[in-house]
Design a protein around this motif. Structure first.
Motif, short mmCIF file in Angstrom:
data_model
loop_
_atom_site.label_atom_id
_atom_site.label_comp_id
_atom_site.label_asym_id
_atom_site.label_seq_id
_atom_site.Cartn_x
_atom_site.Cartn_y
_atom_site.Cartn_z
N THR A 192 23.60 -4.60 -4.84
CA THR A 192 22.85 -5.43 -4.96
C THR A 192 22.36 -5.60 -6.31
OG1 THR A 192 21.08 -5.72 -4.20
CG2 THR A 192 22.97 -6.72 -2.92
N SER A 250 19.30 -6.49 -7.61
CA SER A 250 17.37 -6.55 -6.26
C SER A 250 17.75 -6.18 -4.80
CB SER A 250 17.00 -8.08 -6.34
OG SER A 250 17.92 -9.02 -5.56
N ILE A 251 16.83 -5.36 -4.71
CA ILE A 251 16.43 -4.79 -3.70
C ILE A 251 14.53 -5.31 -3.55
CG2 ILE A 251 15.84 -2.46 -5.16
CD1 ILE A 251 16.44 -0.66 -2.04
N THR A 252 14.80 -5.12 -1.92
CA THR A 252 13.72 -6.04 -1.52
C THR A 252 12.68 -4.61 -1.37
OG1 THR A 252 14.43 -5.68 1.00
CG2 THR A 252 14.88 -8.46 -0.17
N GLU A 253 11.47 -5.06 -0.85
CA GLU A 253 10.25 -4.24 -0.76
C GLU A 253 10.45 -3.25 0.11
OE1 GLU A 253 7.48 -2.27 -2.65
OE2 GLU A 253 8.40 -3.92 -4.48
N PRO A 254 11.13 -4.15 1.29
CA PRO A 254 11.12 -3.50 2.64
C PRO A 254 12.25 -2.24 2.43
CG PRO A 254 10.84 -6.02 2.95
CD PRO A 254 10.63 -5.28 1.63
N GLU A 255 13.59 -3.24 2.07
CA GLU A 255 14.41 -1.90 1.43
C GLU A 255 14.18 -0.91 0.59
OE1 GLU A 255 18.05 -5.28 1.99
OE2 GLU A 255 17.08 -5.54 0.49
N ARG A 256 12.91 -0.80 -0.08
CA ARG A 256 13.24 0.09 -0.96
C ARG A 256 12.28 1.12 -0.38
NH1 ARG A 256 11.14 -2.53 -5.41
NH2 ARG A 256 13.14 -3.38 -5.82
N ASP A 257 11.52 0.69 0.64
CA ASP A 257 10.37 1.15 1.08
C ASP A 257 11.14 2.93 2.24
OD1 ASP A 257 8.43 0.35 -0.20
OD2 ASP A 257 7.93 -1.03 1.70
#
Length: 122
Positions: A25, A27-34
């Protein structure tokens, strides 16, 4: 903060060979990145990679892993605890033993791809 998208002429991430664009995608959300950072961090440890590699071949208990890897059982148990929390490994109980195996699917593929990449850069 450095962003790979800034280096691409169209402002997007460059394509990854062999990966359909629908799989990534924009963009990646901050929780997904974490979670991704946590997963790669756990797999970035020499001991845990050795354990994952051994478990990719067959199911083993802590004692067998410790013997095979020439490590102490407490060290193997500590590493497995972190791996269990991220579902890198699964376990089953049989009598007094707990047997571990590599979680099927994504983890096995991730290890195979990382191995191929490591071979290509050596």
């Amino acid at each position: 903060m450095s962003d790979l998208r800034q280096s691409h002429p169209l402002g997007r991430s460059p394509p990854i060979p062999g990966v359909e664009s629908a799989q990534l995608t924009a963009s990646i959300t901050e929780p997904e990145r974490d979670r991704l950072v946590e997963l790669l961090g756990v797999l970035g440890d020499r001991t845990r990679i050795r354990i994952a590699w051994a478990l990719s071949e067959k199911e083993l208990c802590v004692k067998e892993l410790a013997t095979h890897l020439e490590m102490s059982q407490p060290a193997v148990s500590r590493a497995l605890k972190e791996m269990r929390l991220l579902r890198i490994v699964t376990s089953r109980h049989e009598r007094q033993f707990v047997y571990y195996r590599l979680n099927e699917g994504h983890i096995r593929s991730l290890l195979a791809e990382a191995y191929e990449h490591a071979r290509s850069i050596s």
